[in-house]
Design an enzyme around this catalytic site. Structure first.
Site, PDB file in Angstrom:
ATOM      1  N   SER A  66       0.655  -1.175  -0.129  1.00  0.00           N
ATOM      2  CA  SER A  66      -0.061  -0.047  -0.143  1.00  0.00           C
ATOM      3  C   SER A  66       0.840   1.265   0.124  1.00  0.00           C
ATOM      4  O   SER A  66       0.168   2.432  -0.136  1.00  0.00           O
ATOM      5  CB  SER A  66      -0.839  -0.088   1.214  1.00  0.00           C
ATOM      6  OG  SER A  66      -1.889  -0.698   1.187  1.00  0.00           O
ATOM      7  N   LYS A  69       0.342   3.787  -2.945  1.00  0.00           N
ATOM      8  CA  LYS A  69      -0.854   4.174  -3.008  1.00  0.00           C
ATOM      9  C   LYS A  69      -0.557   5.758  -3.176  1.00  0.00           C
ATOM     10  O   LYS A  69      -1.274   6.617  -3.652  1.00  0.00           O
ATOM     11  CB  LYS A  69      -2.010   4.015  -2.080  1.00  0.00           C
ATOM     12  CG  LYS A  69      -2.396   2.565  -2.071  1.00  0.00           C
ATOM     13  CD  LYS A  69      -3.337   2.147  -0.931  1.00  0.00           C
ATOM     14  CE  LYS A  69      -3.896   0.791  -0.926  1.00  0.00           C
ATOM     15  NZ  LYS A  69      -4.605   0.479   0.112  1.00  0.00           N
ATOM     16  N   TYR A 191      -4.733  -2.267 -10.016  1.00  0.00           N
ATOM     17  CA  TYR A 191      -4.758  -1.963  -8.426  1.00  0.00           C
ATOM     18  C   TYR A 191      -3.713  -3.112  -7.973  1.00  0.00           C
ATOM     19  O   TYR A 191      -2.574  -3.000  -7.067  1.00  0.00           O
ATOM     20  CB  TYR A 191      -5.796  -2.029  -7.839  1.00  0.00           C
ATOM     21  CG  TYR A 191      -5.939  -2.051  -6.415  1.00  0.00           C
ATOM     22  CD1 TYR A 191      -5.416  -0.892  -5.497  1.00  0.00           C
ATOM     23  CD2 TYR A 191      -5.921  -3.359  -5.657  1.00  0.00           C
ATOM     24  CE1 TYR A 191      -5.414  -0.813  -4.078  1.00  0.00           C
ATOM     25  CE2 TYR A 191      -5.800  -3.435  -4.272  1.00  0.00           C
ATOM     26  CZ  TYR A 191      -5.671  -2.347  -3.767  1.00  0.00           C
ATOM     27  OH  TYR A 191      -5.237  -2.413  -2.165  1.00  0.00           O
ATOM     28  N   TYR A 243      -4.190   3.790   8.366  1.00  0.00           N
ATOM     29  CA  TYR A 243      -5.800   3.397   8.531  1.00  0.00           C
ATOM     30  C   TYR A 243      -6.220   3.701  10.117  1.00  0.00           C
ATOM     31  O   TYR A 243      -5.982   4.911  10.240  1.00  0.00           O
ATOM     32  CB  TYR A 243      -5.679   2.017   8.085  1.00  0.00           C
ATOM     33  CG  TYR A 243      -4.890   1.519   7.043  1.00  0.00           C
ATOM     34  CD1 TYR A 243      -5.191   1.981   5.819  1.00  0.00           C
ATOM     35  CD2 TYR A 243      -3.810   0.744   7.151  1.00  0.00           C
ATOM     36  CE1 TYR A 243      -4.590   2.039   4.735  1.00  0.00           C
ATOM     37  CE2 TYR A 243      -2.890   0.476   5.974  1.00  0.00           C
ATOM     38  CZ  TYR A 243      -3.570   1.088   4.808  1.00  0.00           C
ATOM     39  OH  TYR A 243      -2.401   0.468   3.735  1.00  0.00           O
ATOM     40  N   VAL A 261       1.266  -3.804   3.903  1.00  0.00           N
ATOM     41  CA  VAL A 261       1.069  -5.091   4.543  1.00  0.00           C
ATOM     42  C   VAL A 261       2.423  -6.077   4.365  1.00  0.00           C
ATOM     43  O   VAL A 261       2.447  -7.266   4.561  1.00  0.00           O
ATOM     44  CB  VAL A 261      -0.267  -5.786   4.236  1.00  0.00           C
ATOM     45  CG1 VAL A 261      -1.435  -5.233   4.674  1.00  0.00           C
ATOM     46  CG2 VAL A 261      -0.441  -6.058   2.710  1.00  0.00           C
TER      47      VAL A 261
END
Ligand code: GLN
Length: 307
Positions: A66, A69, A191, A243, A261
């Site tokens: 991630s 992103k 993605y 998050y 992750v």
């Protein structure tokens, strides 16, 4: 902080944390991530005047997941500017990275671009406006870092696709609300590849250095994004990069950052440095257990948080 001995500081941090008990667990919901040696640990810090400090497995490639992103968001902002914000918000989600709950209430508009749903919308934007978005994203990252070896891991992308049930659920829900414009398979292919990018801690720290330097990459001496966009990207990392643990990271480390992750975390100190850590075992929120501790120790010892 001009006289800080970063190498000495990193050596101390490493000595403190290398052998502590790590109750975390390697991410297993993506089969390919299970194969990683969970004892790995590396850190690399690069200052905006290009001095490098590191220890451990800092030169070994890992799946940045991630963290990438932030890079797809940067590219989308360069291409379509503020229209990104018509389709994705800028508020912390306070929920897990792959949560579906909020998305239903909020009619398919993801809270921010760093949760899975938001990153999927950003992928949709890239698929919309680029001919070969996968290639163009890599080209952008390679050009802004000068590192041509940065690439996707096709096995990882395939592994994510096989088990990407939640991401399929997210994209379907958003498609139903009209916030996905392209074919679902095309968007998710983008993605899953985005999540499969591999870098070493050194490459990761170098890649994010432009965010510590007002949008100009000191590595290739080029403006990547404007100071205004840099401010915005950094504020989103600060509020949304971890998050439902973003508050904890701000509280303990006090720098804008982003986790993945794969066990990587990158954090930047505007005007000073970019630092990347890697330790694959994750805490319950999906962030590297030791990585969080390493970075907390870095800013505590160097007294260099932004707060
Ligand atoms: N590829 C992962 C997923 O989509 C990324 C999650 C993460 O790193 N937080 O579930």
């Amino acid at each position: 902080m001009a006289n800080i001995d970063y190498q000495k500081m990193l050596d101390e941090v490493a000595a403190e944390l290398r052998d502590i008990d790590d109750p975390g667990e390697v991410a297993t919901y993506i089969p390919e991530l299970r194969n990683v040696d969970s004892r790995k640990m590396g850190i690399h810090l690069v200052t905006i005047d290009n001095s490098h400090f590191y220890f451990g497995d800092s030169n070994e490639k890992f799946s940045i997941q991630s963290i990438s992103k932030v890079l797809s968001l940067t590219l989308a902002l360069k291409i379509v500017g503020d229209t990104v914000w018509d389709r994705v918000g800028v508020e912390p989600s306070g929920s897990a990275f792959n949560s579906l709950v909020q998305l239903e209430y909020e009619k398919g508009i993801p809270r921010n671009p760093l949760i899975n749903a938001g990153a999927i919308v950003v992928c949709d934007i890239l698929v919309d406006c680029l001919d070969n978005p996968k290639f163009r994203l890599l080209e952008f990252i390679r050009a802004s870092t000068g590192i041509s070896s940065i690439g996707y891991n096709p096995r990882m992308a395939e592994s994510e696709k096989k088990c990407g049930y939640r991401n399929y659920a997210l994209v379907n829900l958003m498609k139903d609300f009209g916030n996905i414009h392209n074919e679902i398979e095309l968007v998710l292919d983008m993605y899953f590849h985005l999540c499969s990018i591999e870098m070493t801690c050194k490459e990761l720290a170098q890649t994010f250095l432009f965010l510590a330097a007002g949008g100009v990459s000191p590595v290739v001496n080029e403006m990547i994004v404007s100071p205004r966009q840099t401010k915005r990207i950094n504020s989103i990392m600060q509020m949304c990069g971890f998050y439902d643990e973003a508050g904890e990271f701000a509280f303990r480390t006090g720098l804008p950052g982003k986790s993945g992750v794969g066990g990587g975390i990158v954090a930047i100190h505007p005007g000073k440095f970019s630092v990347a850590v890697w330790s694959p075992k994750l805490n319950k929120k999906g962030n590297s257990y030791k990585g969080m501790k390493l970075l907390e120790s870095v800013t505590t010892k160097s007294q260099s948080s932004i707060f």
